[in-house]
Scaffold this motif. Structure first.
Motif, PDB file in Angstrom:
ATOM      1  N   ASP A  96       0.803  -1.227   0.000  1.00  0.00           N
ATOM      2  CA  ASP A  96       0.000   0.000   0.000  1.00  0.00           C
ATOM      3  C   ASP A  96       0.834   1.274   0.000  1.00  0.00           C
ATOM      4  O   ASP A  96       0.351   2.330   0.449  1.00  0.00           O
ATOM      5  CB  ASP A  96      -0.921   0.015   1.235  1.00  0.00           C
ATOM      6  CG  ASP A  96      -1.960  -1.096   1.198  1.00  0.00           C
ATOM      7  OD1 ASP A  96      -2.443  -1.401   0.096  1.00  0.00           O
ATOM      8  OD2 ASP A  96      -2.273  -1.648   2.258  1.00  0.00           O
ATOM      9  N   HIS A  97       2.062   1.233  -0.505  1.00  0.00           N
ATOM     10  CA  HIS A  97       2.915   2.413  -0.376  1.00  0.00           C
ATOM     11  C   HIS A  97       2.380   3.622  -1.161  1.00  0.00           C
ATOM     12  O   HIS A  97       2.659   4.763  -0.797  1.00  0.00           O
ATOM     13  CB  HIS A  97       4.345   2.096  -0.817  1.00  0.00           C
ATOM     14  CG  HIS A  97       4.467   1.557  -2.202  1.00  0.00           C
ATOM     15  ND1 HIS A  97       4.562   2.356  -3.303  1.00  0.00           N
ATOM     16  CD2 HIS A  97       4.499   0.279  -2.661  1.00  0.00           C
ATOM     17  CE1 HIS A  97       4.661   1.612  -4.385  1.00  0.00           C
ATOM     18  NE2 HIS A  97       4.618   0.343  -4.038  1.00  0.00           N
ATOM     19  N   GLU A  98       1.602   3.398  -2.242  1.00  0.00           N
ATOM     20  CA  GLU A  98       1.060   4.544  -2.981  1.00  0.00           C
ATOM     21  C   GLU A  98      -0.025   5.273  -2.211  1.00  0.00           C
ATOM     22  O   GLU A  98      -0.371   6.414  -2.529  1.00  0.00           O
ATOM     23  CB  GLU A  98       0.477   4.102  -4.329  1.00  0.00           C
ATOM     24  CG  GLU A  98       1.491   3.486  -5.270  1.00  0.00           C
ATOM     25  CD  GLU A  98       1.384   1.972  -5.246  1.00  0.00           C
ATOM     26  OE1 GLU A  98       0.864   1.451  -4.231  1.00  0.00           O
ATOM     27  OE2 GLU A  98       1.826   1.338  -6.212  1.00  0.00           O
ATOM     28  N   LYS A  99      -0.596   4.624  -1.183  1.00  0.00           N
ATOM     29  CA  LYS A  99      -1.723   5.215  -0.466  1.00  0.00           C
ATOM     30  C   LYS A  99      -1.288   6.128   0.673  1.00  0.00           C
ATOM     31  O   LYS A  99      -2.110   6.883   1.204  1.00  0.00           O
ATOM     32  CB  LYS A  99      -2.623   4.099   0.100  1.00  0.00           C
ATOM     33  CG  LYS A  99      -3.216   3.188  -0.960  1.00  0.00           C
ATOM     34  CD  LYS A  99      -4.052   2.091  -0.322  1.00  0.00           C
ATOM     35  CE  LYS A  99      -4.618   1.139  -1.377  1.00  0.00           C
ATOM     36  NZ  LYS A  99      -5.414   0.045  -0.760  1.00  0.00           N
TER      37      LYS A  99
ATOM     38  N   PRO B 240      -1.261  10.171  -0.401  1.00  0.00           N
ATOM     39  CA  PRO B 240      -2.628  10.697  -0.558  1.00  0.00           C
ATOM     40  C   PRO B 240      -3.407  10.731   0.746  1.00  0.00           C
ATOM     41  O   PRO B 240      -4.214  11.644   0.964  1.00  0.00           O
ATOM     42  CB  PRO B 240      -3.265   9.726  -1.560  1.00  0.00           C
ATOM     43  CG  PRO B 240      -2.116   9.177  -2.332  1.00  0.00           C
ATOM     44  CD  PRO B 240      -0.988   9.077  -1.351  1.00  0.00           C
ATOM     45  N   PHE B 241      -3.168   9.741   1.618  1.00  0.00           N
ATOM     46  CA  PHE B 241      -3.874   9.720   2.906  1.00  0.00           C
ATOM     47  C   PHE B 241      -3.565  10.981   3.707  1.00  0.00           C
ATOM     48  O   PHE B 241      -4.437  11.506   4.414  1.00  0.00           O
ATOM     49  CB  PHE B 241      -3.463   8.482   3.699  1.00  0.00           C
ATOM     50  CG  PHE B 241      -4.029   8.439   5.091  1.00  0.00           C
ATOM     51  CD1 PHE B 241      -5.358   8.074   5.305  1.00  0.00           C
ATOM     52  CD2 PHE B 241      -3.243   8.772   6.187  1.00  0.00           C
ATOM     53  CE1 PHE B 241      -5.885   8.048   6.597  1.00  0.00           C
ATOM     54  CE2 PHE B 241      -3.760   8.749   7.466  1.00  0.00           C
ATOM     55  CZ  PHE B 241      -5.083   8.384   7.677  1.00  0.00           C
TER      56      PHE B 241
ATOM     57  N   ASN C 299      -4.616  14.542   1.391  1.00  0.00           N
ATOM     58  CA  ASN C 299      -6.052  14.710   1.152  1.00  0.00           C
ATOM     59  C   ASN C 299      -6.773  15.384   2.320  1.00  0.00           C
ATOM     60  O   ASN C 299      -7.955  15.752   2.191  1.00  0.00           O
ATOM     61  CB  ASN C 299      -6.711  13.360   0.860  1.00  0.00           C
ATOM     62  CG  ASN C 299      -6.450  12.901  -0.566  1.00  0.00           C
ATOM     63  OD1 ASN C 299      -6.195  13.724  -1.452  1.00  0.00           O
ATOM     64  ND2 ASN C 299      -6.507  11.609  -0.794  1.00  0.00           N
TER      65      ASN C 299
END
Length: 359
Positions: free
Chosen positions: A179-182, A185-186, A189
């Protein structure tokens, strides 16, 4: 006056000191959080390092349409294969050299004591200024030896703690791979507008700094260890493989690490034969020059762009505060802080320019 930079900086410093003062008074409230943070810090750190090491492999596989679960399994399989190769090929000679070094430790210690005693006996025949310089150097070496011993003990303590928490490392590692791309954005955002763009850019810069430092420093350390091993084998130095591996780990400490790794090599070389001790010093100088002038500029480039004096200052301060673990994380932490500050000043400059144009 309130619009002056010096006034704003002074107010900011005073507010920061007040916040620190009141935080220290109520720090007991945060003790459970500190304990939890200490418990997960080392596994999270090791998981992050493993991620940055293996991230190029994962990216390469996923560009070839390999699904995420397939890239994760491939990365784990590669790590297991590397660990097996190390245990099967490198561990036996390293273990043999460690056993030989342990058996010969009393002899080496006696040789060092004899050399030191001989130098001190001849000290009285030297000029007074040179004698004072020798006394100062001996005191400095003793201080360095004491601090280095403390760092080694703290490193071993951290290592044993990491072993107890080792089960968490694969958990963090697999979670980051998945989940490194998340993560970014977490965080960004939560913001909107220009502030969101600033946070997004800052997180990207932090990721770039950490990736460049971890991948680059490990590659540089590996190449330097190969140079040292080749040089030690050419001059016939005992414990060549063990000393080269020690040099690999010491080079993780920027700038001063390679020189620390030279000390045991030169001492063992002089005990073996004074000529070999001199050759060991020459090998270290050559390897260090190749690393600093050829390998590091091509691997790191100007991503970090930290002055050597700043590196030494940061390492010494971190060593006194956090021991050996502090020394390891000091430079990347400083680089991350520098990236954040640079983005703050860039945004401030944009606001100032916009305000000037409006006027």
């Amino acid at each position: 006056m309130t619009k002056k930079l010096w006034f704003q900086v002074g107010v900011g410093i005073l507010l920061a000191m007040l916040i620190i003062k009141y935080f220290m008074e109520i720090q007991g409230i945060f003790s459970p959080l500190v304990i939890i943070a200490k418990a997960i810090f080392i596994p999270l750190l090791l998981g992050g390092v493993l991620y940055y090491i293996t991230e190029p492999v994962q990216r390469f596989l996923e560009k070839r349409k390999v699904p995420r679960w397939g890239s994760i399994l491939s990365v784990i399989a590669i790590l297991v294969a590397v660990a097996w190769i190390f245990v099967a090929i490198i561990a036996p000679p390293v273990t043999k050299q460690i056993n030989n070094l342990v058996d010969n430790t009393p002899i080496i210690a006696q040789e060092i004591n004899d050399m030191t005693y001989s130098l001190l006996q001849q000290k009285s025949d030297l000029p007074q200024k040179l004698e004072d310089s020798i006394d100062s150097a001996v005191e400095s070496l003793q201080s360095i030896a004491v601090n280095f011993g403390k760092w080694i003990v703290q490193f071993l303590q951290a290592l044993f703690q990491a072993m107890f928490l080792l089960i968490l490392v694969p958990f963090f590692f697999i979670f980051i791979l998945k989940d490194h791309e998340k993560f970014a954005p977490f965080i960004y955002n939560f913001f909107s507008g220009k502030r969101r763009e600033w946070v997004k850019k800052t997180l990207h810069d932090i990721d770039t700094v950490l990736r460049s430092y971890i991948q680059g420093q490990l590659l540089i350390s590996f190449l330097l260890a190969i140079l040292l091993f080749a040089g030690y084998m050419i001059i016939g130095l005992e414990y060549a493989l063990l000393l080269a591996i020690f040099g690999l780990f010491m080079n993780l400490i920027p700038f001063i690490g390679p020189w620390i790794s030279a000390v045991p090599a030169i001492i063992i070389g002089f005990i073996q034969d004074p000529k070999i001790g001199i050759f060991a010093a020459v090998v270290m100088v050559i390897a260090q020059q190749v690393e600093s002038n050829l390998i590091t500029p091509n691997v790191m480039g100007k991503t970090l762009d930290i002055h050597p004096l700043t590196v030494i200052t940061v390492i010494l301060a971190a060593g006194n505060i956090g021991g050996f673990l502090g020394i390891i994380v000091a430079v990347p932490a400083y680089a991350v802080g520098k990236a954040i500050v640079k983005n703050i000043y860039a945004t401030r400059r944009e606001i100032k320019n916009a305000a000037t144009k409006t006027v």
